[in-house]
Design a protein around this motif. Structure first.
Motif, PDB file in Angstrom:
ATOM      1  N   THR A  20       0.846  -1.198   0.000  1.00 45.25           N
ATOM      2  CA  THR A  20       0.000   0.000   0.000  1.00 45.25           C
ATOM      3  C   THR A  20       0.881   1.248   0.000  1.00 45.25           C
ATOM      4  O   THR A  20       2.071   1.188   0.288  1.00 45.25           O
ATOM      5  CB  THR A  20      -0.925   0.033   1.230  1.00 45.25           C
ATOM      6  N   LEU A  21       0.271   2.381  -0.314  1.00 52.06           N
ATOM      7  CA  LEU A  21       1.000   3.641  -0.398  1.00 52.06           C
ATOM      8  C   LEU A  21       1.475   4.124   0.963  1.00 52.06           C
ATOM      9  O   LEU A  21       0.771   3.958   1.969  1.00 52.06           O
ATOM     10  CB  LEU A  21       0.113   4.730  -1.003  1.00 52.06           C
ATOM     11  N   LEU A  22       2.638   4.758   0.961  1.00 53.61           N
ATOM     12  CA  LEU A  22       3.139   5.403   2.164  1.00 53.61           C
ATOM     13  C   LEU A  22       2.215   6.542   2.586  1.00 53.61           C
ATOM     14  O   LEU A  22       2.005   6.783   3.771  1.00 53.61           O
ATOM     15  CB  LEU A  22       4.549   5.946   1.914  1.00 53.61           C
ATOM     16  N   GLU A  23       1.610   7.216   1.586  1.00 52.37           N
ATOM     17  CA  GLU A  23       0.817   8.407   1.871  1.00 52.37           C
ATOM     18  C   GLU A  23      -0.472   8.115   2.633  1.00 52.37           C
ATOM     19  O   GLU A  23      -0.872   8.898   3.491  1.00 52.37           O
ATOM     20  CB  GLU A  23       0.463   9.138   0.564  1.00 52.37           C
ATOM     21  N   ARG A  29      -1.559   4.477   3.280  1.00 52.00           N
ATOM     22  CA  ARG A  29      -1.478   3.121   3.848  1.00 52.00           C
ATOM     23  C   ARG A  29      -2.723   2.284   3.569  1.00 52.00           C
ATOM     24  O   ARG A  29      -3.004   1.320   4.274  1.00 52.00           O
ATOM     25  CB  ARG A  29      -1.208   3.171   5.356  1.00 52.00           C
ATOM     26  N   VAL A  30      -3.489   2.680   2.568  1.00 48.37           N
ATOM     27  CA  VAL A  30      -4.704   1.958   2.190  1.00 48.37           C
ATOM     28  C   VAL A  30      -4.676   1.596   0.707  1.00 48.37           C
ATOM     29  O   VAL A  30      -4.936   0.446   0.340  1.00 48.37           O
ATOM     30  CB  VAL A  30      -5.968   2.803   2.495  1.00 48.37           C
ATOM     31  N   THR A  31      -4.354   2.556  -0.147  1.00 45.38           N
ATOM     32  CA  THR A  31      -4.392   2.351  -1.589  1.00 45.38           C
ATOM     33  C   THR A  31      -3.293   1.398  -2.043  1.00 45.38           C
ATOM     34  O   THR A  31      -2.125   1.555  -1.683  1.00 45.38           O
ATOM     35  CB  THR A  31      -4.222   3.696  -2.331  1.00 45.38           C
ATOM     36  N   ASN A  32      -3.683   0.408  -2.831  1.00 47.84           N
ATOM     37  CA  ASN A  32      -2.710  -0.527  -3.393  1.00 47.84           C
ATOM     38  C   ASN A  32      -1.763   0.231  -4.334  1.00 47.84           C
ATOM     39  O   ASN A  32      -2.193   1.045  -5.152  1.00 47.84           O
ATOM     40  CB  ASN A  32      -3.441  -1.634  -4.164  1.00 47.84           C
ATOM     41  N   ASN A  70      -3.687   4.303 -12.051  1.00 49.26           N
ATOM     42  CA  ASN A  70      -4.463   5.555 -12.063  1.00 49.26           C
ATOM     43  C   ASN A  70      -3.628   6.733 -12.567  1.00 49.26           C
ATOM     44  O   ASN A  70      -4.121   7.601 -13.302  1.00 49.26           O
ATOM     45  CB  ASN A  70      -5.005   5.853 -10.668  1.00 49.26           C
ATOM     46  N   ILE A  71      -2.359   6.774 -12.159  1.00 41.53           N
ATOM     47  CA  ILE A  71      -1.471   7.845 -12.629  1.00 41.53           C
ATOM     48  C   ILE A  71      -1.252   7.710 -14.134  1.00 41.53           C
ATOM     49  O   ILE A  71      -1.313   8.688 -14.888  1.00 41.53           O
ATOM     50  CB  ILE A  71      -0.116   7.805 -11.898  1.00 41.53           C
TER      51      ILE A  71
END
Length: 356
Positions: free
Chosen positions: A235-238, A240-243, A250-251
């Protein structure tokens, strides 16, 4: 002949105007001869490591003084990474194999230094780091690193701690490639590759840095979009939920379908293939992406699925999607892949110049 009807002053003005037009055209051609490559992707996808490889392969290689500058970063990577492991082990309630490592854990957790760290400053941490890394409890924690934020380079450095921990330690070229420091802002690197001027633009991949991307969109020849292919279970550091893989798709969606880049070649680098090979042996991608159709232990099936995820968001399927599987820390791999990519970029660039 028509100039005969103009006064000498008017003829001089026309001559100057034509000279200026000619000069502007030459400057425009000169600008077009420069190849501007924009490196995009989520945080920790390997953009900065790729830039390091370009310097090694085509620029001025890292001197001893240059490599020495990375020593503090490497020490910080090791101390911060182990500190994260110590805290994660406690939170996950994984028992230590050796109770003495409770004290070693406290010693590492006390590290809060922000300034430069010399080899002498690092000495008191070498034994605690080494003993903690060998503990079965810490190794069990490493195997669950997708449940917290741990840098990819820690394993490499901890396996080399006896060398890194020596007084007078001078980082090797490979050490420099594995060192990790988050990119802030916009960094440009000009490298001449066989007489062709390349300008690589590296911008931070964290969410807070992406607002700066639009400052770099002018006169782009190609975009190298890097993906951490082994991040399917992280998950994201920003938040902690998004894979992380979903975030990367998405980017890519916003970039590949941007009207600004209709005439720009976009090349995908599915990076960290070495880590992906190791990960699929233990963690099934199907646990994180139930729609995965193939054999989760087969590298080719996993890579095909990754490509299909990114291909699915492209609105214009008529444009060819260039993609390569890379390991940014492997100089030989990047040399081979970039030679292929360079030919693709130069072919497109020549076509653009012919249209001037």
């Amino acid at each position: 002949m028509a100039t005969c009807f103009y006064s000498p002053d008017e003829q001089e003005a026309i001559r100057r105007s034509r000279q200026i037009d000619k000069q502007l055209q030459q400057e425009r051609r000169s600008l077009k001869q420069e190849i501007k490559i924009l490196l995009l992707g989520a945080g920790e996808s390997g953009k900065s490591t790729f830039i390091k490889q370009m310097r090694i392969l085509h620029g001025s290689d890292y001197s001893e003084a240059d490599r020495l500058d990375f020593r503090h970063t490497i020490y910080h990577n090791m101390l911060k990474g182990t500190k994260i492991l110590v805290e994660a082990r406690r939170r996950l309630q994984i028992p230590l194999q050796n109770s003495k490592n409770q004290e070693n854990g406290k010693a590492i957790s006390s590290y809060h230094r922000e300034g430069e760290l010399s080899d002498e400053d690092f000495q008191p941490y070498v034994t605690p780091l080494d003993e903690l890394w060998k503990d079965a409890g810490i190794q069990s924690t490493v195997k669950r690193s997708n449940e917290f934020q741990l840098g990819d380079s820690l394993t490499y450095f901890m396996k080399n701690i006896q060398r890194v921990g020596l007084l007078g330690y001078l980082p090797s070229r490979e050490d420099v490639l594995h060192s990790r420091k988050a990119t802030r802002g916009i960094h440009e690197y000009n490298i001449d590759i066989r007489g062709v001027p390349f300008r690589f633009v590296d911008v931070g991949g964290q969410r807070s840095q992406r607002q700066k991307w639009f400052q770099c969109f002018d006169e782009v020849t190609s975009i190298l979009f890097l993906i951490s292919s082994s991040a399917y279970d992280q998950t994201l550091l920003e938040d902690r939920v998004t894979n992380r893989l979903v975030e990367s798709v998405n980017i890519f969606d916003t970039i590949v379908n941007n009207r600004c880049f209709r005439q720009v070649s976009i090349i995908l680098f599915f990076n960290k293939t070495d880590l992906l090979i190791d990960k699929i042996k233990e963690k099934s991608i199907k646990d994180y992406f139930p729609e995965f159709p193939g054999n989760p232990r087969k590298l080719g099936d996993v890579q095909d699925f990754l490509v299909s995820m990114f291909n699915s968001v492209r609105q214009d399927k008529t444009q060819e999607m260039y993609r390569h599987f890379t390991t940014a820390t492997d100089t030989g791999n990047i040399k081979v892949v970039f030679n292929i990519v360079k030919d693709t970029i130069l072919t497109k660039h020549i076509q653009d110049i012919m249209q001037i």
